[in-house]
Design a protein around this motif. Sequence first.
Motif, PDB file in Angstrom:
ATOM      1  N   LEU A  66      -6.103 -89.765  40.358  1.00 41.01           N
ATOM      2  CA  LEU A  66      -6.624 -90.852  39.656  1.00 41.01           C
ATOM      3  C   LEU A  66      -6.538 -92.193  40.239  1.00 41.01           C
ATOM      4  CD1 LEU A  66      -6.645 -89.648  36.075  1.00 41.01           C
ATOM      5  CD2 LEU A  66      -8.555 -89.311  37.493  1.00 41.01           C
ATOM      6  N   GLU A  67      -6.051 -92.264  41.551  1.00 42.46           N
ATOM      7  CA  GLU A  67      -5.713 -93.476  42.094  1.00 42.46           C
ATOM      8  C   GLU A  67      -7.220 -94.456  41.881  1.00 42.46           C
ATOM      9  OE1 GLU A  67      -4.880 -90.836  45.377  1.00 42.46           O
ATOM     10  OE2 GLU A  67      -5.079 -90.557  43.189  1.00 42.46           O
ATOM     11  N   GLU A  68      -8.023 -93.925  42.230  1.00 41.66           N
ATOM     12  CA  GLU A  68      -9.530 -94.755  42.224  1.00 41.66           C
ATOM     13  C   GLU A  68      -9.737 -95.550  41.105  1.00 41.66           C
ATOM     14  OE1 GLU A  68     -10.799 -90.998  40.772  1.00 41.66           O
ATOM     15  OE2 GLU A  68      -9.613 -91.317  42.632  1.00 41.66           O
ATOM     16  N   ILE A  69      -9.202 -95.145  40.020  1.00 35.50           N
ATOM     17  CA  ILE A  69      -9.563 -95.779  38.600  1.00 35.50           C
ATOM     18  C   ILE A  69      -8.284 -96.471  38.006  1.00 35.50           C
ATOM     19  CG2 ILE A  69     -11.201 -93.966  38.144  1.00 35.50           C
ATOM     20  CD1 ILE A  69      -9.424 -92.919  36.084  1.00 35.50           C
ATOM     21  N   LEU A  70      -7.120 -96.475  38.920  1.00 35.08           N
ATOM     22  CA  LEU A  70      -5.892 -97.237  38.549  1.00 35.08           C
ATOM     23  C   LEU A  70      -6.234 -98.689  39.087  1.00 35.08           C
ATOM     24  CD1 LEU A  70      -3.250 -94.631  39.356  1.00 35.08           C
ATOM     25  CD2 LEU A  70      -3.824 -95.347  37.188  1.00 35.08           C
ATOM     26  N   SER A  71      -5.733 -99.551  38.251  1.00 35.47           N
ATOM     27  CA  SER A  71      -5.740-100.960  38.565  1.00 35.47           C
ATOM     28  C   SER A  71      -4.028-101.477  38.207  1.00 35.47           C
ATOM     29  CB  SER A  71      -6.247-102.022  37.858  1.00 35.47           C
ATOM     30  OG  SER A  71      -7.993-101.431  38.175  1.00 35.47           O
ATOM     31  N   PRO A  72      -3.096-101.211  39.517  1.00 40.57           N
ATOM     32  CA  PRO A  72      -1.825-101.628  39.262  1.00 40.57           C
ATOM     33  C   PRO A  72      -1.581-103.050  39.109  1.00 40.57           C
ATOM     34  CG  PRO A  72      -2.139-100.910  41.475  1.00 40.57           C
ATOM     35  CD  PRO A  72      -3.552-100.957  40.745  1.00 40.57           C
ATOM     36  N   ALA A  73      -0.566-103.566  38.557  1.00 35.58           N
ATOM     37  CA  ALA A  73      -0.109-104.818  38.392  1.00 35.58           C
ATOM     38  C   ALA A  73      -0.031-105.678  39.919  1.00 35.58           C
ATOM     39  CB  ALA A  73       1.147-105.039  37.688  1.00 35.58           C
ATOM     40  N   GLY A  74      -0.464-106.612  40.056  1.00 33.42           N
ATOM     41  CA  GLY A  74      -0.600-107.150  41.233  1.00 33.42           C
ATOM     42  C   GLY A  74      -1.855-107.182  42.089  1.00 33.42           C
ATOM     43  N   SER A  75      -2.601-106.187  41.699  1.00 29.24           N
ATOM     44  CA  SER A  75      -3.857-105.928  42.346  1.00 29.24           C
ATOM     45  C   SER A  75      -5.133-107.007  41.929  1.00 29.24           C
ATOM     46  CB  SER A  75      -4.377-104.532  42.130  1.00 29.24           C
ATOM     47  OG  SER A  75      -4.742-104.427  40.848  1.00 29.24           O
ATOM     48  N   THR A  76      -6.156-107.211  42.651  1.00 30.40           N
ATOM     49  CA  THR A  76      -7.126-108.076  42.162  1.00 30.40           C
ATOM     50  C   THR A  76      -7.852-107.528  41.029  1.00 30.40           C
ATOM     51  OG1 THR A  76      -7.568-108.791  44.410  1.00 30.40           O
ATOM     52  CG2 THR A  76      -9.381-109.200  42.875  1.00 30.40           C
ATOM     53  N   ARG A  77      -8.024-106.302  40.686  1.00 33.54           N
ATOM     54  CA  ARG A  77      -8.875-105.551  39.692  1.00 33.54           C
ATOM     55  C   ARG A  77      -7.960-105.851  38.636  1.00 33.54           C
ATOM     56  NH1 ARG A  77     -10.723 -99.619  41.206  1.00 33.54           N
ATOM     57  NH2 ARG A  77      -8.336 -99.440  41.077  1.00 33.54           N
ATOM     58  N   TYR A  78      -6.559-105.442  38.807  1.00 36.98           N
ATOM     59  CA  TYR A  78      -5.606-105.909  37.268  1.00 36.98           C
ATOM     60  C   TYR A  78      -5.599-107.302  37.083  1.00 36.98           C
ATOM     61  CZ  TYR A  78      -1.187-106.213  35.039  1.00 36.98           C
ATOM     62  OH  TYR A  78      -0.333-106.402  33.940  1.00 36.98           O
ATOM     63  N   ASP A  79      -5.831-108.194  38.103  1.00 36.89           N
ATOM     64  CA  ASP A  79      -5.887-109.645  37.523  1.00 36.89           C
ATOM     65  C   ASP A  79      -7.225-110.025  36.967  1.00 36.89           C
ATOM     66  OD1 ASP A  79      -3.278-110.193  38.442  1.00 36.89           O
ATOM     67  OD2 ASP A  79      -4.015-110.756  40.406  1.00 36.89           O
ATOM     68  N   GLU A  80      -8.245-109.487  37.311  1.00 36.31           N
ATOM     69  CA  GLU A  80      -9.536-109.698  36.655  1.00 36.31           C
ATOM     70  C   GLU A  80      -9.536-108.961  35.433  1.00 36.31           C
ATOM     71  OE1 GLU A  80     -12.192-107.490  39.396  1.00 36.31           O
ATOM     72  OE2 GLU A  80     -12.069-109.443  40.981  1.00 36.31           O
ATOM     73  N   ARG A  81      -8.887-107.839  34.908  1.00 34.30           N
ATOM     74  CA  ARG A  81      -8.693-107.285  33.532  1.00 34.30           C
ATOM     75  C   ARG A  81      -8.025-108.272  32.826  1.00 34.30           C
ATOM     76  NH1 ARG A  81     -12.596-103.786  32.328  1.00 34.30           N
ATOM     77  NH2 ARG A  81     -12.080-105.508  30.938  1.00 34.30           N
ATOM     78  N   VAL A  82      -6.869-108.884  33.222  1.00 32.54           N
ATOM     79  CA  VAL A  82      -6.236-109.576  32.452  1.00 32.54           C
ATOM     80  C   VAL A  82      -6.857-110.757  32.059  1.00 32.54           C
ATOM     81  CG1 VAL A  82      -4.117-110.831  32.233  1.00 32.54           C
ATOM     82  CG2 VAL A  82      -4.015-108.549  33.061  1.00 32.54           C
ATOM     83  N   SER A  83      -7.470-111.300  32.866  1.00 29.84           N
ATOM     84  CA  SER A  83      -8.044-112.796  32.900  1.00 29.84           C
ATOM     85  C   SER A  83      -9.510-112.428  31.881  1.00 29.84           C
ATOM     86  CB  SER A  83      -8.585-113.400  34.079  1.00 29.84           C
ATOM     87  OG  SER A  83      -9.373-112.667  34.834  1.00 29.84           O
TER      88      SER A  83
END
Length: 83
Positions: free
Chosen positions: A19-36
């Motif tokens: 499931l790596e393609e649906i994971l957004s780990p801390a520090g990634s751009t997708r992670y930052d977008e989700r948090v913001s």
Amino acid sequence: MSLRVASESVVSDLARGGLEEILSPAGSTRYDERVSSYFSLTAQKKLYCFVQPKPAEQVSQILKSLLAHPDARFAIRGGGHVM
């Protein structure tokens, strides 16, 4: 729907499960977008990753991984804040 995961062991299991393609780990751009994307700054949490499943099979696989780690902390986010 996205899932906020706060357990490194669950994240590792999900990645090993393909499931790596649906994971957004801390520090990634997708992670930052989700948090913001949180409406309230006080609702922002720092987690290991976000998981954004699409088909029901991915949801099932994620839930099985969570059940294998009963001490894992997680939260489910639906549509978020709508204006």
